[in-house]
Design an enzyme around this catalytic site. Structure first.
Site, PDB file in Angstrom:
ATOM      1  N   HIS A 289     -16.045 -96.412 -33.018  1.00 16.97           N
ATOM      2  CA  HIS A 289     -14.827 -95.920 -32.377  1.00 16.97           C
ATOM      3  C   HIS A 289     -14.764 -96.446 -30.958  1.00 16.97           C
ATOM      4  O   HIS A 289     -15.791 -96.595 -30.301  1.00 16.97           O
ATOM      5  CB  HIS A 289     -14.816 -94.382 -32.361  1.00 16.97           C
ATOM      6  CG  HIS A 289     -13.452 -93.826 -32.186  1.00 16.97           C
ATOM      7  ND1 HIS A 289     -12.877 -93.672 -30.950  1.00 16.97           N
ATOM      8  CD2 HIS A 289     -12.536 -93.424 -33.091  1.00 16.97           C
ATOM      9  CE1 HIS A 289     -11.658 -93.188 -31.111  1.00 16.97           C
ATOM     10  NE2 HIS A 289     -11.417 -93.038 -32.403  1.00 16.97           N
ATOM     11  N   ASP A 347     -11.939 -91.720 -40.272  1.00 12.75           N
ATOM     12  CA  ASP A 347     -11.537 -92.356 -41.534  1.00 12.75           C
ATOM     13  C   ASP A 347     -12.638 -92.340 -42.580  1.00 12.75           C
ATOM     14  O   ASP A 347     -12.371 -92.541 -43.759  1.00 12.75           O
ATOM     15  CB  ASP A 347     -11.093 -93.799 -41.264  1.00 12.75           C
ATOM     16  CG  ASP A 347      -9.804 -93.825 -40.466  1.00 12.75           C
ATOM     17  OD1 ASP A 347      -8.952 -92.965 -40.725  1.00 12.75           O
ATOM     18  OD2 ASP A 347      -9.665 -94.679 -39.575  1.00 12.75           O
TER      19      ASP A 347
HETATM   20  N1  COA Z   1     -19.462-102.134 -38.224  1.00 12.16           N
HETATM   21  C1  COA Z   1     -20.269-103.080 -37.708  1.00 12.16           C
HETATM   22  N2  COA Z   1     -20.294-103.417 -36.409  1.00 12.16           N
HETATM   23  C2  COA Z   1     -19.470-102.766 -35.595  1.00 12.16           C
HETATM   24  C3  COA Z   1     -18.614-101.766 -36.057  1.00 12.16           C
HETATM   25  C4  COA Z   1     -18.624-101.464 -37.430  1.00 12.16           C
HETATM   26  N3  COA Z   1     -17.818-100.550 -37.937  1.00 12.16           N
HETATM   27  N4  COA Z   1     -17.903-101.289 -35.015  1.00 12.16           N
HETATM   28  C5  COA Z   1     -18.302-101.953 -33.943  1.00 12.16           C
HETATM   29  N5  COA Z   1     -19.246-102.857 -34.288  1.00 12.16           N
HETATM   30  C6  COA Z   1     -19.943-103.781 -33.414  1.00 12.16           C
HETATM   31  C7  COA Z   1     -19.130-105.039 -33.176  1.00 12.16           C
HETATM   32  O1  COA Z   1     -19.359-106.024 -34.147  1.00 12.16           O
HETATM   33  C8  COA Z   1     -19.583-105.464 -31.830  1.00 12.16           C
HETATM   34  O2  COA Z   1     -20.812-106.133 -31.975  1.00 12.16           O
HETATM   35  P1  COA Z   1     -21.137-107.424 -31.039  1.00 12.16           P
HETATM   36  O3  COA Z   1     -21.126-106.893 -29.637  1.00 12.16           O
HETATM   37  O4  COA Z   1     -22.471-107.853 -31.516  1.00 12.16           O
HETATM   38  O5  COA Z   1     -20.041-108.398 -31.289  1.00 12.16           O
HETATM   39  C9  COA Z   1     -19.873-104.138 -31.112  1.00 12.16           C
HETATM   40  O6  COA Z   1     -20.099-103.196 -32.140  1.00 12.16           O
HETATM   41  C10 COA Z   1     -18.728-103.680 -30.265  1.00 12.16           C
HETATM   42  O7  COA Z   1     -17.520-103.811 -31.003  1.00 12.16           O
HETATM   43  P2  COA Z   1     -16.081-103.776 -30.323  1.00 12.16           P
HETATM   44  O8  COA Z   1     -15.104-104.358 -31.279  1.00 12.16           O
HETATM   45  O9  COA Z   1     -16.126-104.336 -28.961  1.00 12.16           O
HETATM   46  O10 COA Z   1     -15.886-102.247 -30.160  1.00 12.16           O
HETATM   47  P3  COA Z   1     -14.534-101.510 -30.118  1.00 12.16           P
HETATM   48  O11 COA Z   1     -14.627-100.462 -29.098  1.00 12.16           O
HETATM   49  O12 COA Z   1     -13.357-102.404 -30.024  1.00 12.16           O
HETATM   50  O13 COA Z   1     -14.590-100.904 -31.590  1.00 12.16           O
HETATM   51  C11 COA Z   1     -13.457-100.234 -33.501  1.00 12.16           C
HETATM   52  C12 COA Z   1     -13.826 -99.907 -32.054  1.00 12.16           C
HETATM   53  C13 COA Z   1     -12.903 -98.977 -34.127  1.00 12.16           C
HETATM   54  C14 COA Z   1     -12.376-101.320 -33.494  1.00 12.16           C
HETATM   55  C15 COA Z   1     -14.698-100.710 -34.265  1.00 12.16           C
HETATM   56  O14 COA Z   1     -15.732 -99.770 -34.205  1.00 12.16           O
HETATM   57  C16 COA Z   1     -14.370-101.055 -35.704  1.00 12.16           C
HETATM   58  O15 COA Z   1     -13.870-102.165 -35.973  1.00 12.16           O
HETATM   59  N6  COA Z   1     -14.648-100.114 -36.683  1.00 12.16           N
HETATM   60  C17 COA Z   1     -14.293-100.338 -38.047  1.00 12.16           C
HETATM   61  C18 COA Z   1     -12.812-100.048 -38.260  1.00 12.16           C
HETATM   62  C19 COA Z   1     -12.522 -98.560 -38.211  1.00 12.16           C
HETATM   63  O16 COA Z   1     -13.214 -97.758 -38.797  1.00 12.16           O
HETATM   64  N7  COA Z   1     -11.441 -98.241 -37.510  1.00 12.16           N
HETATM   65  C20 COA Z   1     -10.966 -96.871 -37.400  1.00 12.16           C
HETATM   66  C21 COA Z   1     -11.150 -96.365 -36.021  1.00 12.16           C
HETATM   67  S1  COA Z   1     -10.746 -94.626 -35.956  1.00 12.16           S
END
Ligand code: COA
Length: 418
Positions: A289, A347
């Site tokens: 998240h 989710d």
């Molecule tokens: N599975 C695997 N790795 C994950 C992850 C997941 N669900 N969520 C984050 N990471 C990792 C990323 O790959 C990244 O790794 P890196 O630094 O080696 O590249 C690191 O964690 C940071 O990710 P980042 O995209 O910068 O974090 P964010 O704050 O933008 O992430 C989300 C938030 C929700 C976009 C992300 O956690 C995600 O894509 N989750 C899956 C989709 C989801 O469930 N969305 C619903 C949200 S309520």
């Protein structure tokens, strides 16, 4: 998952073109602050909800989501968000009556759904029909739609009718008329099946809607507020919000999470699934998240609901897979990304709850939208009450201003990088 490379954009911080240095260099010379994801940037204020990501607390107007999930109906939460306080008995009765009286859809929109290909994605249908509601709404003397609390209630009331109607139409069935004597949650399940649901099933939908009703400046709410800030009407604003919710980094993760538990098939496959997914450089949907650095506070309520429903139906299949998937994801993600705290989000357990209620996976995000409509409309009204156009800047990193190129000179110069 950084998305598609954009031609000309400095992916991986490589120089864009000769003469323009790295993005960071450019920005350090201009003093511009850039945050591509707006992480940690406040772009406004709200009285509606507060996400405390470090401690894992979510409150609506000061009420903890734990208390609301345990004690409140969705209708009470709608009142809280739209009117600013939890309702008295009289206020709640009035709101329930108004919601019930606004449930039915204009007949032409039902006909429109009946002419849509049955293969259409439910979120596309929902976005289109919500936008279509604007065609049937009254306009004021200036020809503008009225964006007020009653329009908000109208939109909230009709969302579940749209979803239930499309669910039946795509299955070749006639829509079931809404009933005014049922709660918002029970009426939704009734309109899907034509049967009054068991209390536990209606409670599960109610809890889900309460938990999803608002969540700070998430991407779809931000879209709604940006749209409203141009003085577009509430129909336009919530249509933007629905479109924004579809992506699998936002509401679409619930559907993706369901696809995962179906693919895994049995709890024993969960660890391999997690390892294979990460080895392909993909994410575990339903995990992680932007705000929370602990388990999403909504996840525990949905997990408890998933367990109760599995006991009620005497089938723990989906719950058992989800439970094992969370454990394995925690273990493997902790090894793979020890510096990043990635835990189950809202989710994750949406999948077993809604699957147990017989709702198809591609409709999960639509039910999310049904709950979030309360927050979206409350945010739109809050934006309109004290509006300022939301219009940020962007750091331009393209070529410097130069002479216009006549067409006969373009090939050679373009090949040289301009
Ligand atoms: N599975 C695997 N790795 C994950 C992850 C997941 N669900 N969520 C984050 N990471 C990792 C990323 O790959 C990244 O790794 P890196 O630094 O080696 O590249 C690191 O964690 C940071 O990710 P980042 O995209 O910068 O974090 P964010 O704050 O933008 O992430 C989300 C938030 C929700 C976009 C992300 O956690 C995600 O894509 N989750 C899956 C989709 C989801 O469930 N969305 C619903 C949200 S309520």
């Amino acid at each position: 998952m950084e998305g598609r490379p954009i031609p000309g954009y400095p992916q991986n911080k490589k120089p864009l073109i000769q003469g323009v240095s790295l993005l960071e260099d450019l920005l350090s010379t201009t003093g511009t602050v850039v945050d591509r994801g707006l992480e940690g940037v406040s772009v406004g204020s709200t009285l509606l909800s507060n996400v405390e990501g470090q401690v894992g607390r979510l409150t609506y107007r000061g009420y903890d989501i734990d208390d609301l999930a345990a004690n409140s109906s969705f209708e009470e939460v709608v009142h809280l968000l739209l009117y600013g306080h939890l309702p008295t008995v009289t206020e709640l009765d009035a709101l329930k009556r108004e919601l019930a009286s606004r449930r039915a859809l204009p007949a032409p929109l039902i006909s429109a759904m009946q002419s849509v290909p049955k293969t259409a994605w439910p979120m596309d249908v929902m976005r289109t029909i919500v936008s279509g509601l604007g065609l049937f709404s009254p306009v004021n003397e200036k020809g503008e739609h009225v964006s007020d609390v009653h329009t908000a209630i109208e939109l909230i009331a009709k969302m579940t009718t749209i979803l239930a109607a499309w669910d039946r139409i795509r299955r070749g069935l006639d829509p079931v008329e809404p009933r005014a004597d049922l709660s918002h949650a029970a009426n939704f399940l009734y309109m899907r099946t034509g049967k009054v649901p068991a209390d536990i099933e209606a409670d599960a939908v109610n809890t889900y809607l309460v938990l999803l009703a608002d969540h700070g400046y998430n991407a779809s709410t931000f879209s709604a507020r940006v749209t409203a800030s141009t003085r577009a009407d509430i129909y336009a604003a919530v249509t933007s919000a629905i479109a924004t919710l579809t992506g699998d980094l936002h509401g679409g993760a619930a559907t993706a999470s369901y696809t995962n538990i179906v693919t895994i098939g049995t709890p024993e496959n969960a660890e391999k699934f997690v390892r294979d997914t990460l080895a392909r450089g993909e994410r575990i949907m339903g995990m992680g998240h932007r705000e929370y650095r602990v388990r999403d506070p909504r996840a525990k309520h949905l997990e408890a609901m998933a367990r109760k429903l599995s006991e009620y139906h005497g089938d723990s299949h989906w719950y058992a897979i989800a439970r094992k998937l969370e454990d394995e994801s925690n273990k493997v993600l902790q090894e793979a990304k020890p510096d990043r705290k990635i835990y189950a989000n809202v989710d994750f357990y949406t999948a077993p709850v809604l699957a147990d209620l017989g709702i198809p996976g591609d409709e999960f995000v639509c039910l999310f939208a049904c709950g979030r409509m309360a927050g979206w409309t409350a945010h739109v009204l809050e934006q309109l009450a004290d509006n300022r156009l939301i219009r940020p800047q962007v750091a331009y990193v393209g070529p410097p201003a130069g002479p216009y190129l006549p067409i006969e000179q373009r090939g050679a110069i373009a090949a040289a990088g301009r």
